[in-house]
Design an enzyme around this catalytic site. Sequence first.
Site, PDB file in Angstrom:
ATOM      1  N   GLY A 181       0.793  -1.225   0.000  1.00  0.00           N
ATOM      2  CA  GLY A 181       0.000   0.000   0.000  1.00  0.00           C
ATOM      3  C   GLY A 181       0.826   1.277   0.000  1.00  0.00           C
ATOM      4  N   SER A 182       0.481   2.242  -0.826  1.00  0.00           N
ATOM      5  CA  SER A 182       1.308   3.431  -0.987  1.00  0.00           C
ATOM      6  C   SER A 182       0.567   4.491  -1.799  1.00  0.00           C
ATOM      7  CB  SER A 182       2.625   3.050  -1.664  1.00  0.00           C
ATOM      8  OG  SER A 182       2.385   2.139  -2.711  1.00  0.00           O
ATOM      9  N   ARG A 183       1.305   5.528  -2.253  1.00  0.00           N
ATOM     10  CA  ARG A 183       0.672   6.646  -2.932  1.00  0.00           C
ATOM     11  C   ARG A 183       1.634   7.281  -3.925  1.00  0.00           C
ATOM     12  NH1 ARG A 183      -0.668  11.393   1.001  1.00  0.00           N
ATOM     13  NH2 ARG A 183       0.343  12.964  -0.273  1.00  0.00           N
TER      14      ARG A 183
END
Length: 214
Positions: A181-183
């Site tokens: 999970g990240s951006r």
Amino acid sequence: MKQQSVSIAKEGYPIIGLTAVTSLIFALINCWPMAFIFLVLLWFSVFFFRDPERVVPSDEGLAVSPADGKIVRIQKKADPFSGQEKICISVFMNVFSVHVNRSPVQGVIRKIKYYPGKFLNAAYDKASTDNERCAYLLRDMQGDDWVFVQISGLIARRIVCRADEGDELKRGERFGLIRFGSRVDIYIPEGYESAVRIGEQVFAGQSVLAKKCD
């Protein structure tokens, strides 16, 4: 229409191989509960590191999303390279998203800057300044500067950069990935406007994220 094909990101090969061998070893010694657990991990690893081909728009004056995920923020923020206020669009990737990142436009990588940091939830606004991240400055064929930033998340522990300064990237070309999970934030230059809204699902290299103003 061109059909999508799915391959595996090369960064996933070691993890996929390890989980496959471990599952096989437990099966050979008849330790079926552990074999099943590692078989599930093998499935998840293959799913996570999938890397589908995308149909990249060819129209001029468009920028595509650098990541798969959901638009969580559209606001003016200081560009990490120039310090100028620009529209920043944030794309949040969860563990089920494709995590291979792609260039929003065609151009040359002028600078790459790595920032060590924390591993806060990538959906938080302060993740853009506090978390581990890697920023790219790309100058397109018209001389406009684009900035996109890979930001680690609560689970993500490794940012992968495949590009080097001086590399020319095509629109939609892969430049890296973030594990789990990240951006990704993208700062669009003056003369462009957002083509998405908060909550919208986008796909790297395919969904139009910004377009040139009329």
